[in-house]
Design a protein around this motif. Sequence first.
Motif, PDB file in Angstrom:
ATOM      1  N   HIS A 141       0.816  -1.221   0.000  1.00 41.24           N
ATOM      2  CA  HIS A 141       0.000   0.000   0.000  1.00 41.24           C
ATOM      3  C   HIS A 141       0.849   1.269   0.000  1.00 41.24           C
ATOM      4  O   HIS A 141       0.356   2.334  -0.321  1.00 41.24           O
ATOM      5  CB  HIS A 141      -0.959  -0.012   1.190  1.00 41.24           C
ATOM      6  N   ALA A 142       2.110   1.154   0.363  1.00 40.32           N
ATOM      7  CA  ALA A 142       2.989   2.319   0.353  1.00 40.32           C
ATOM      8  C   ALA A 142       3.665   2.511  -1.005  1.00 40.32           C
ATOM      9  O   ALA A 142       4.449   3.435  -1.187  1.00 40.32           O
ATOM     10  CB  ALA A 142       4.049   2.171   1.441  1.00 40.32           C
ATOM     11  N   ALA A 143       3.374   1.638  -1.969  1.00 42.84           N
ATOM     12  CA  ALA A 143       4.005   1.715  -3.290  1.00 42.84           C
ATOM     13  C   ALA A 143       3.564   2.980  -4.025  1.00 42.84           C
ATOM     14  O   ALA A 143       2.441   3.457  -3.861  1.00 42.84           O
ATOM     15  CB  ALA A 143       3.655   0.487  -4.109  1.00 42.84           C
ATOM     16  N   LYS A 144       4.466   3.497  -4.873  1.00 37.90           N
ATOM     17  CA  LYS A 144       4.168   4.699  -5.659  1.00 37.90           C
ATOM     18  C   LYS A 144       3.052   4.453  -6.669  1.00 37.90           C
ATOM     19  O   LYS A 144       2.219   5.302  -6.893  1.00 37.90           O
ATOM     20  CB  LYS A 144       5.401   5.113  -6.465  1.00 37.90           C
ATOM     21  N   MET A 145       3.094   3.288  -7.298  1.00 35.57           N
ATOM     22  CA  MET A 145       2.180   2.971  -8.395  1.00 35.57           C
ATOM     23  C   MET A 145       1.462   1.661  -8.116  1.00 35.57           C
ATOM     24  O   MET A 145       1.965   0.805  -7.387  1.00 35.57           O
ATOM     25  CB  MET A 145       2.951   2.855  -9.708  1.00 35.57           C
ATOM     26  N   PRO A 146       0.307   1.447  -8.750  1.00 32.82           N
ATOM     27  CA  PRO A 146      -0.454   0.224  -8.476  1.00 32.82           C
ATOM     28  C   PRO A 146       0.078  -1.031  -9.171  1.00 32.82           C
ATOM     29  O   PRO A 146      -0.351  -2.129  -8.876  1.00 32.82           O
ATOM     30  CB  PRO A 146      -1.854   0.562  -8.983  1.00 32.82           C
ATOM     31  N   TRP A 147       1.012  -0.875 -10.111  1.00 31.45           N
ATOM     32  CA  TRP A 147       1.532  -2.015 -10.867  1.00 31.45           C
ATOM     33  C   TRP A 147       3.023  -2.181 -10.622  1.00 31.45           C
ATOM     34  O   TRP A 147       3.746  -1.202 -10.440  1.00 31.45           O
ATOM     35  CB  TRP A 147       1.284  -1.838 -12.362  1.00 31.45           C
ATOM     36  N   LYS A 148       3.469  -3.440 -10.704  1.00 35.18           N
ATOM     37  CA  LYS A 148       4.887  -3.749 -10.546  1.00 35.18           C
ATOM     38  C   LYS A 148       5.320  -4.635 -11.715  1.00 35.18           C
ATOM     39  O   LYS A 148       4.820  -5.761 -11.850  1.00 35.18           O
ATOM     40  CB  LYS A 148       5.111  -4.488  -9.224  1.00 35.18           C
ATOM     41  N   PRO A 149       6.221  -4.151 -12.588  1.00 36.73           N
ATOM     42  CA  PRO A 149       6.713  -5.007 -13.675  1.00 36.73           C
ATOM     43  C   PRO A 149       7.460  -6.205 -13.085  1.00 36.73           C
ATOM     44  O   PRO A 149       8.325  -6.040 -12.225  1.00 36.73           O
ATOM     45  CB  PRO A 149       7.661  -4.093 -14.451  1.00 36.73           C
ATOM     46  N   THR A 150       7.094  -7.416 -13.534  1.00 36.80           N
ATOM     47  CA  THR A 150       7.697  -8.620 -12.950  1.00 36.80           C
ATOM     48  C   THR A 150       8.350  -9.549 -13.963  1.00 36.80           C
ATOM     49  O   THR A 150       9.304 -10.227 -13.615  1.00 36.80           O
ATOM     50  CB  THR A 150       6.661  -9.423 -12.148  1.00 36.80           C
ATOM     51  N   VAL A 151       7.839  -9.610 -15.187  1.00 35.04           N
ATOM     52  CA  VAL A 151       8.366 -10.579 -16.158  1.00 35.04           C
ATOM     53  C   VAL A 151       8.435  -9.950 -17.542  1.00 35.04           C
ATOM     54  O   VAL A 151       7.527  -9.216 -17.937  1.00 35.04           O
ATOM     55  CB  VAL A 151       7.462 -11.839 -16.239  1.00 35.04           C
TER      56      VAL A 151
END
Length: 186
Positions: free
Chosen positions: A92-102
């Motif tokens: 919830h403290a992340a800047k953006m709602p998505w995280k590039p993973t693959v």
Amino acid sequence: MPLVRASMPLGIIVRKTPGVTRWAAWAWKVVAVLPGAGPADWRELRREGEAVEYHAATLTLELWSSDTEAYQVALASRVPGVVVLLREDIDHAAKMPWKPTVVTASPYEGQDYADSGDGLIERVPMPPGLVAWVAEFIAAHHVEEPFVKRKRDNIRIDLVEDGKGDPRIRQSSDVYRAPNSHGGNV
């Protein structure tokens, strides 16, 4: 033949635009990759009104000698591309709602991610330099597998099987037999 691997860092470029429905305030889309990019964490690259492009992250694209056939399929498509997977960032403290993973150059692996429906999956065009790098890897490591037709077994399929289970074991009932009114088998 030993398994060979090659890798290259790819910057993942994500565009954020205003949503078109009341349920989604923003629309997110992976729009490009940058071969050889340095590290990044949602660094803003460009802004046009409310639309913003970010260098979201840098992931490693790995090529394996065992997957050269899949890479050939990717390069043979009308527009060669890589598949990028963004997962929802649960922090919830992340800047953006998505995280590039693959990131993958294998359309087969990309299809597996698409079938799972896990996250945001985008196919992004490969820049010409990346196309050349993948083609060079294929030329150096692809081994054509000869087609081997499967031979039939010599099992007799015309025999009639009376019941199921091992006939040497005495059974009071069998799940494939209908019980009679006295609780035994017919």
